[in-house]
Scaffold this motif. Structure first.
Motif, PDB file in Angstrom:
ATOM      1  N   CYS A   1       0.849  -1.188   0.000  1.00 44.28           N
ATOM      2  CA  CYS A   1       0.000   0.000   0.000  1.00 44.28           C
ATOM      3  C   CYS A   1       0.885   1.239   0.000  1.00 44.28           C
ATOM      4  O   CYS A   1       1.864   1.313   0.749  1.00 44.28           O
ATOM      5  N   CYS A   2       0.519   2.220  -0.846  1.00 41.98           N
ATOM      6  CA  CYS A   2       1.318   3.434  -0.913  1.00 41.98           C
ATOM      7  C   CYS A   2       0.467   4.622  -1.355  1.00 41.98           C
ATOM      8  O   CYS A   2      -0.611   4.465  -1.909  1.00 41.98           O
ATOM      9  N   LEU A   3       0.998   5.805  -1.115  1.00 42.69           N
ATOM     10  CA  LEU A   3       0.413   7.042  -1.620  1.00 42.69           C
ATOM     11  C   LEU A   3       0.842   7.194  -3.072  1.00 42.69           C
ATOM     12  O   LEU A   3       1.775   6.524  -3.527  1.00 42.69           O
ATOM     13  N   PRO A   4       0.213   8.089  -3.833  1.00 41.07           N
ATOM     14  CA  PRO A   4       0.602   8.271  -5.240  1.00 41.07           C
ATOM     15  C   PRO A   4       2.079   8.622  -5.442  1.00 41.07           C
ATOM     16  O   PRO A   4       2.650   8.312  -6.474  1.00 41.07           O
ATOM     17  N   ASP A   5       2.710   9.241  -4.442  1.00 43.89           N
ATOM     18  CA  ASP A   5       4.129   9.589  -4.579  1.00 43.89           C
ATOM     19  C   ASP A   5       5.062   8.436  -4.203  1.00 43.89           C
ATOM     20  O   ASP A   5       6.277   8.583  -4.211  1.00 43.89           O
ATOM     21  N   GLY A   6       4.491   7.267  -3.849  1.00 42.22           N
ATOM     22  CA  GLY A   6       5.290   6.087  -3.566  1.00 42.22           C
ATOM     23  C   GLY A   6       5.583   5.838  -2.101  1.00 42.22           C
ATOM     24  O   GLY A   6       6.130   4.792  -1.751  1.00 42.22           O
ATOM     25  N   ARG A   7       5.256   6.787  -1.225  1.00 47.32           N
ATOM     26  CA  ARG A   7       5.513   6.568   0.199  1.00 47.32           C
ATOM     27  C   ARG A   7       4.617   5.444   0.712  1.00 47.32           C
ATOM     28  O   ARG A   7       3.421   5.418   0.435  1.00 47.32           O
ATOM     29  N   GLN A   8       5.205   4.542   1.475  1.00 42.07           N
ATOM     30  CA  GLN A   8       4.493   3.365   1.948  1.00 42.07           C
ATOM     31  C   GLN A   8       3.467   3.723   3.020  1.00 42.07           C
ATOM     32  O   GLN A   8       3.692   4.580   3.862  1.00 42.07           O
ATOM     33  N   VAL A   9       2.332   3.038   2.966  1.00 44.65           N
ATOM     34  CA  VAL A   9       1.235   3.207   3.912  1.00 44.65           C
ATOM     35  C   VAL A   9       0.986   1.856   4.576  1.00 44.65           C
ATOM     36  O   VAL A   9       1.024   0.819   3.914  1.00 44.65           O
ATOM     37  N   ALA A  10       0.736   1.863   5.881  1.00 48.30           N
ATOM     38  CA  ALA A  10       0.480   0.616   6.609  1.00 48.30           C
ATOM     39  C   ALA A  10      -1.017   0.336   6.651  1.00 48.30           C
ATOM     40  O   ALA A  10      -1.813   1.223   6.975  1.00 48.30           O
ATOM     41  N   TRP A  11      -1.381  -0.887   6.315  1.00 47.55           N
ATOM     42  CA  TRP A  11      -2.773  -1.317   6.417  1.00 47.55           C
ATOM     43  C   TRP A  11      -3.000  -1.808   7.837  1.00 47.55           C
ATOM     44  O   TRP A  11      -2.304  -2.698   8.323  1.00 47.55           O
ATOM     45  N   LEU A  12      -3.977  -1.233   8.537  1.00 48.49           N
ATOM     46  CA  LEU A  12      -4.254  -1.595   9.920  1.00 48.49           C
ATOM     47  C   LEU A  12      -5.397  -2.595  10.039  1.00 48.49           C
ATOM     48  O   LEU A  12      -5.654  -3.112  11.112  1.00 48.49           O
ATOM     49  N   GLY A  13      -6.086  -2.828   8.928  1.00 45.32           N
ATOM     50  CA  GLY A  13      -7.246  -3.714   8.941  1.00 45.32           C
ATOM     51  C   GLY A  13      -8.510  -2.928   9.233  1.00 45.32           C
ATOM     52  O   GLY A  13      -8.466  -1.764   9.648  1.00 45.32           O
ATOM     53  N   ASP A  14      -9.645  -3.573   9.016  1.00 43.20           N
ATOM     54  CA  ASP A  14     -10.951  -2.973   9.303  1.00 43.20           C
ATOM     55  C   ASP A  14     -11.131  -1.606   8.637  1.00 43.20           C
ATOM     56  O   ASP A  14     -11.664  -0.672   9.241  1.00 43.20           O
ATOM     57  N   GLY A  15     -10.633  -1.476   7.387  1.00 40.90           N
ATOM     58  CA  GLY A  15     -10.828  -0.233   6.641  1.00 40.90           C
ATOM     59  C   GLY A  15     -10.010   0.942   7.126  1.00 40.90           C
ATOM     60  O   GLY A  15     -10.372   2.095   6.894  1.00 40.90           O
ATOM     61  N   ARG A  16      -8.888   0.687   7.783  1.00 42.16           N
ATOM     62  CA  ARG A  16      -8.038   1.762   8.294  1.00 42.16           C
ATOM     63  C   ARG A  16      -6.606   1.596   7.796  1.00 42.16           C
ATOM     64  O   ARG A  16      -6.109   0.485   7.658  1.00 42.16           O
ATOM     65  N   TYR A  17      -5.974   2.723   7.523  1.00 47.30           N
ATOM     66  CA  TYR A  17      -4.581   2.773   7.089  1.00 47.30           C
ATOM     67  C   TYR A  17      -3.839   3.801   7.926  1.00 47.30           C
ATOM     68  O   TYR A  17      -4.429   4.771   8.400  1.00 47.30           O
ATOM     69  N   GLU A  18      -2.527   3.603   8.066  1.00 45.47           N
ATOM     70  CA  GLU A  18      -1.691   4.583   8.752  1.00 45.47           C
ATOM     71  C   GLU A  18      -0.721   5.190   7.748  1.00 45.47           C
ATOM     72  O   GLU A  18       0.041   4.477   7.091  1.00 45.47           O
ATOM     73  N   LEU A  19      -0.767   6.510   7.623  1.00 44.75           N
ATOM     74  CA  LEU A  19       0.098   7.237   6.698  1.00 44.75           C
ATOM     75  C   LEU A  19       1.512   7.335   7.276  1.00 44.75           C
ATOM     76  O   LEU A  19       1.717   7.113   8.478  1.00 44.75           O
ATOM     77  N   PRO A  20       2.502   7.697   6.443  1.00 47.44           N
ATOM     78  CA  PRO A  20       3.889   7.790   6.914  1.00 47.44           C
ATOM     79  C   PRO A  20       4.078   8.740   8.102  1.00 47.44           C
ATOM     80  O   PRO A  20       4.961   8.529   8.920  1.00 47.44           O
ATOM     81  N   ASP A  21       3.239   9.770   8.220  1.00 48.82           N
ATOM     82  CA  ASP A  21       3.370  10.717   9.331  1.00 48.82           C
ATOM     83  C   ASP A  21       2.631  10.274  10.590  1.00 48.82           C
ATOM     84  O   ASP A  21       2.579  11.001  11.575  1.00 48.82           O
ATOM     85  N   GLY A  22       2.025   9.069  10.562  1.00 47.02           N
ATOM     86  CA  GLY A  22       1.324   8.543  11.725  1.00 47.02           C
ATOM     87  C   GLY A  22      -0.174   8.791  11.725  1.00 47.02           C
ATOM     88  O   GLY A  22      -0.889   8.283  12.586  1.00 47.02           O
ATOM     89  N   THR A  23      -0.670   9.572  10.769  1.00 52.37           N
ATOM     90  CA  THR A  23      -2.103   9.846  10.670  1.00 52.37           C
ATOM     91  C   THR A  23      -2.851   8.573  10.308  1.00 52.37           C
ATOM     92  O   THR A  23      -2.467   7.867   9.376  1.00 52.37           O
ATOM     93  N   VAL A  24      -3.919   8.277  11.042  1.00 49.32           N
ATOM     94  CA  VAL A  24      -4.760   7.126  10.739  1.00 49.32           C
ATOM     95  C   VAL A  24      -5.963   7.625   9.948  1.00 49.32           C
ATOM     96  O   VAL A  24      -6.604   8.614  10.329  1.00 49.32           O
ATOM     97  N   VAL A  25      -6.229   6.962   8.822  1.00 51.37           N
ATOM     98  CA  VAL A  25      -7.346   7.354   7.953  1.00 51.37           C
ATOM     99  C   VAL A  25      -8.296   6.174   7.797  1.00 51.37           C
ATOM    100  O   VAL A  25      -7.910   5.023   7.968  1.00 51.37           O
TER     101      VAL A  25
END
Length: 74
Positions: A41-65
């Motif tokens: 999983c990544c943002l359009p610029d290639g930075r990796q994003v963590a999949w947390l499960g249950d429809g949630r992801y954690e961005l490189p800066d720690g923001t949970v979406v």
């Protein structure tokens, strides 16, 4: 060399502050890998994003979406 054999899944996600993000979830298989496919999983610029499960992801800066929509990329 990494082999991206499936189309990307595009995810639209929103943070608690209302900011929206587009995340790509790709499936990859590695030569000689007997375990099957792995997801990246990544943002359009290639930075990796963590999949947390249950429809949630954690961005490189720690923001949970949270996911609000998704579609297969053409």
């Amino acid at each position: 060399m990494t082999d991206y054999t499936q189309r990307a899944l595009e995810v639209l996600a929103i943070s608690d502050s209302g900011d929206t993000y587009r995340i790509e979830r790709r499936c990859r298989t590695l030569p000689g890998d007997d375990d099957g496919s792995h997801y990246y999983c990544c943002l359009p610029d290639g930075r990796q994003v963590a999949w947390l499960g249950d429809g949630r992801y954690e961005l490189p800066d720690g923001t949970v979406v949270k996911v609000v929509a998704c579609q297969l990329r053409k």
